[in-house]
Design an enzyme around this catalytic site. Structure first.
Site, mmCIF file in Angstrom:
data_model
loop_
_atom_site.group_PDB
_atom_site.id
_atom_site.type_symbol
_atom_site.label_atom_id
_atom_site.label_comp_id
_atom_site.label_asym_id
_atom_site.label_seq_id
_atom_site.Cartn_x
_atom_site.Cartn_y
_atom_site.Cartn_z
ATOM 1 N N ASP A 166 0.943 -1.407 -0.144
ATOM 2 C CA ASP A 166 0.208 -0.235 0.063
ATOM 3 C C ASP A 166 1.366 1.515 0.058
ATOM 4 O O ASP A 166 2.088 1.619 1.160
ATOM 5 C CB ASP A 166 -0.692 0.010 1.012
ATOM 6 C CG ASP A 166 -2.444 1.080 1.282
ATOM 7 O OD1 ASP A 166 -3.122 0.243 1.315
ATOM 8 O OD2 ASP A 166 -2.211 2.479 0.791
ATOM 9 N N TYR A 197 -13.017 7.369 -13.039
ATOM 10 C CA TYR A 197 -13.010 6.348 -12.007
ATOM 11 C C TYR A 197 -13.636 4.843 -13.367
ATOM 12 O O TYR A 197 -12.911 3.936 -12.893
ATOM 13 C CB TYR A 197 -13.582 6.129 -11.234
ATOM 14 C CG TYR A 197 -14.062 4.546 -10.094
ATOM 15 C CD1 TYR A 197 -13.015 4.350 -9.786
ATOM 16 C CD2 TYR A 197 -15.072 4.344 -9.862
ATOM 17 C CE1 TYR A 197 -13.118 3.852 -8.760
ATOM 18 C CE2 TYR A 197 -15.210 3.379 -8.871
ATOM 19 C CZ TYR A 197 -13.726 3.260 -7.952
ATOM 20 O OH TYR A 197 -14.535 1.736 -7.985
ATOM 21 N N LYS A 222 -11.816 1.415 -14.708
ATOM 22 C CA LYS A 222 -12.441 0.044 -13.652
ATOM 23 C C LYS A 222 -12.990 -0.708 -15.445
ATOM 24 O O LYS A 222 -12.600 -2.171 -15.562
ATOM 25 C CB LYS A 222 -13.619 0.683 -12.970
ATOM 26 C CG LYS A 222 -12.808 0.687 -11.453
ATOM 27 C CD LYS A 222 -12.012 0.184 -11.144
ATOM 28 C CE LYS A 222 -12.223 -0.003 -9.287
ATOM 29 N NZ LYS A 222 -11.185 -0.499 -8.980
ATOM 30 N N ASN A 244 -6.312 -4.786 -6.193
ATOM 31 C CA ASN A 244 -7.512 -3.653 -5.385
ATOM 32 C C ASN A 244 -7.052 -2.538 -5.000
ATOM 33 O O ASN A 244 -7.888 -1.465 -5.238
ATOM 34 C CB ASN A 244 -7.377 -4.985 -4.049
ATOM 35 C CG ASN A 244 -8.455 -4.256 -2.958
ATOM 36 O OD1 ASN A 244 -9.276 -3.745 -3.180
ATOM 37 N ND2 ASN A 244 -7.742 -3.292 -2.048
ATOM 38 N N ASP A 290 4.089 2.859 -4.404
ATOM 39 C CA ASP A 290 2.346 2.768 -5.303
ATOM 40 C C ASP A 290 2.594 1.910 -6.294
ATOM 41 O O ASP A 290 3.842 1.745 -6.762
ATOM 42 C CB ASP A 290 3.616 4.011 -5.488
ATOM 43 C CG ASP A 290 2.821 4.955 -6.309
ATOM 44 O OD1 ASP A 290 1.122 4.012 -6.542
ATOM 45 O OD2 ASP A 290 2.610 6.769 -6.692
HETATM 46 N N1 LIG Z 1 -15.739 0.513 -0.843
HETATM 47 C C1 LIG Z 1 -16.453 -0.200 -2.615
HETATM 48 O O1 LIG Z 1 -18.226 0.671 -2.443
HETATM 49 C C2 LIG Z 1 -16.082 -0.520 -3.597
HETATM 50 C C3 LIG Z 1 -17.183 0.211 -4.884
HETATM 51 C C4 LIG Z 1 -16.834 -0.249 -5.954
HETATM 52 C C5 LIG Z 1 -15.453 -0.543 -6.562
HETATM 53 N N2 LIG Z 1 -14.348 -0.658 -5.425
HETATM 54 C C6 LIG Z 1 -12.798 -0.767 -5.648
HETATM 55 O O2 LIG Z 1 -12.111 -1.601 -3.551
HETATM 56 C C7 LIG Z 1 -11.136 -1.690 -4.056
HETATM 57 C C8 LIG Z 1 -10.982 -1.166 -2.998
HETATM 58 O O3 LIG Z 1 -11.819 0.124 -2.182
HETATM 59 P P1 LIG Z 1 -11.849 0.364 -1.008
HETATM 60 O O4 LIG Z 1 -13.300 0.704 -1.058
HETATM 61 O O5 LIG Z 1 -11.176 -0.709 0.038
HETATM 62 O O6 LIG Z 1 -11.309 1.674 -0.815
HETATM 63 P P2 LIG Z 1 -9.959 2.107 0.682
HETATM 64 O O7 LIG Z 1 -10.019 3.809 -0.036
HETATM 65 O O8 LIG Z 1 -10.671 2.203 1.798
HETATM 66 O O9 LIG Z 1 -8.993 1.751 0.605
HETATM 67 C C9 LIG Z 1 -7.841 1.813 -1.009
HETATM 68 C C10 LIG Z 1 -6.450 1.463 -1.008
HETATM 69 O O10 LIG Z 1 -5.628 1.694 -1.868
HETATM 70 C C11 LIG Z 1 -4.795 2.200 -0.855
HETATM 71 N N3 LIG Z 1 -4.229 2.497 -2.506
HETATM 72 C C12 LIG Z 1 -4.137 3.933 -3.538
HETATM 73 N N4 LIG Z 1 -3.761 4.355 -4.258
HETATM 74 C C13 LIG Z 1 -2.763 3.525 -4.208
HETATM 75 C C14 LIG Z 1 -1.111 3.364 -4.423
HETATM 76 N N5 LIG Z 1 -1.025 3.918 -5.954
HETATM 77 N N6 LIG Z 1 -0.692 2.580 -4.147
HETATM 78 C C15 LIG Z 1 -0.517 1.437 -3.541
HETATM 79 N N7 LIG Z 1 -1.639 1.748 -2.654
HETATM 80 C C16 LIG Z 1 -3.062 2.140 -2.990
HETATM 81 C C17 LIG Z 1 -4.677 3.422 -0.283
HETATM 82 O O11 LIG Z 1 -3.748 3.289 0.593
HETATM 83 C C18 LIG Z 1 -5.669 2.306 0.690
HETATM 84 O O12 LIG Z 1 -5.544 2.050 1.429
HETATM 85 C C19 LIG Z 1 -10.762 -0.225 -5.192
HETATM 86 O O13 LIG Z 1 -10.025 -0.249 -6.446
HETATM 87 C C20 LIG Z 1 -12.348 0.382 -5.445
HETATM 88 O O14 LIG Z 1 -12.347 1.527 -6.677
HETATM 89 C C21 LIG Z 1 -15.029 -0.373 -4.337
#
Ligand SMILES: NC(=O)c1ccc[n+]([C@@H]2O[C@H](COP(=O)([O-])OP(=O)(O)OC[C@H]3O[C@@H](n4cnc5c(N)ncnc54)[C@H](O)[C@@H]3O)[C@@H](O)[C@H]2O)c1
Length: 248
Positions: free
Chosen positions: A36, A154, A158, A89, A62
């Protein structure tokens, strides 16, 4: 234990869904490279895993940066051996009206959400092909199936991952490496804090009348990471509480 002896990398493992996947995989016996951008977050994840008796390595990286990915992969291999499971993810999900999205915002989002999964896959795929076994699981989004207000960049990113997943599933179908997708609907994580809607109110419009939990997404990922999914590639398990029932 479904992942005994396996080594997995979960990107974005410092929060929300990625954290739940890392914890679940570790409970099932995998050694987990938890990557992360957020060092504190990923250290917390690894501490929780270690406290529960699992094995994980926190790496600040990153996942949009090719050199950082190569370095993180090297560290993971040195500690645990060859990586057999990759969960792409890590992602960012800002809300910006389409006409207000700057070129910089567009480029960064595509770099993290689309190019990142490509770079991670390209780094980790060759040893999987050599071993004749591997799992790549891409976390996409129900917004690809439905659209999403003020998230043009976004949803485009995706949708790109959806295309990449199917293309690679076909190209490497006979290799023993599978490529599948998990598009969450609305899941309780810090990412939802920025959503320009009242989530609890919105939840009442969903067929299941609630938003999802990160561990419910992790369960789908566990199945796709396990031996049980051996004849499944290029497919989608929609963890969305019935929000969208199409086949995309
Ligand atoms: N929560 C939802 O409702 C939802 C819905 C659809 C899709 N998603 C997808 O699920 C995945 C996780 O989302 P979440 O809700 O847990 O979000 P979150 O913000 O809680 O977690 C995302 C994590 O990714 C890390 N991150 C961001 N950019 C980064 C990079 N360049 N390198 C390394 N780490 C990085 C962040 O630091 C964070 O810890 C994402 O791809 C998101 O698009 C989430």
């Amino acid at each position: 234990m479904q992942l005994e002896g396996k080594v997995a990398v979960v990107t974005g493992a410092g929060s929300g869904i990625g954290r739940a996947i890392a914890e679940r995989f570790a409970r099932e016996g995998a050694k987990v490279g938890a990557w992360d951008l957020n060092a504190d977050g990923v250290n917390e994840t690894v501490q929780t895993i270690s406290d529960a008796g699992g094995q994980a390595l926190a790496i600040e990286a990153d996942c949009a940066d090719k050199d950082a990915i190569a370095h993180a992969a090297r560290q993971t291999r040195e500690r645990f051996g060859d990586i057999q499971i990759l969960v792409n993810n890590a992602g960012i999900a800002p809300f910006v009206p389409y006409l207000d999205i700057t070129d910089e915002q567009w480029d960064r989002l595509i770099a993290v959400n689309l190019k990142g999964p490509h770079l991670c896959t390209r780094e980790m795929l060759p040893p999987m092909l050599k071993a004749g076994w591997g799992r790549v699981i891409n976390i996409t989004s129900s917004s690809v199936q439905s659209g999403s207000f003020a998230q043009g960049h976004y949803v485009a990113s995706k949708g790109g991952v959806l295309g990449l997943t199917k293309a690679l599933a076909l190209e490497f179908a006979a290799s023993g490496v599978t490529f599948n997708m998990v598009p969450p609907g609305f899941v309780h994580t810090p990412a939802l804090d920025n959503a320009p809607v009242d989530i609890e109110k919105f939840a009442q419009t969903l067929p299941m009348k609630r938003v999802g939990r990160p561990d419910e997404v992790a369960s789908a990922c566990l199945f796709l990471a396990s031996e049980d999914s051996s004849y499944i590639t290029g497919q989608t398990i929609s963890t969305n509480g019935g929000r969208y029932m199409g086949s995309a």
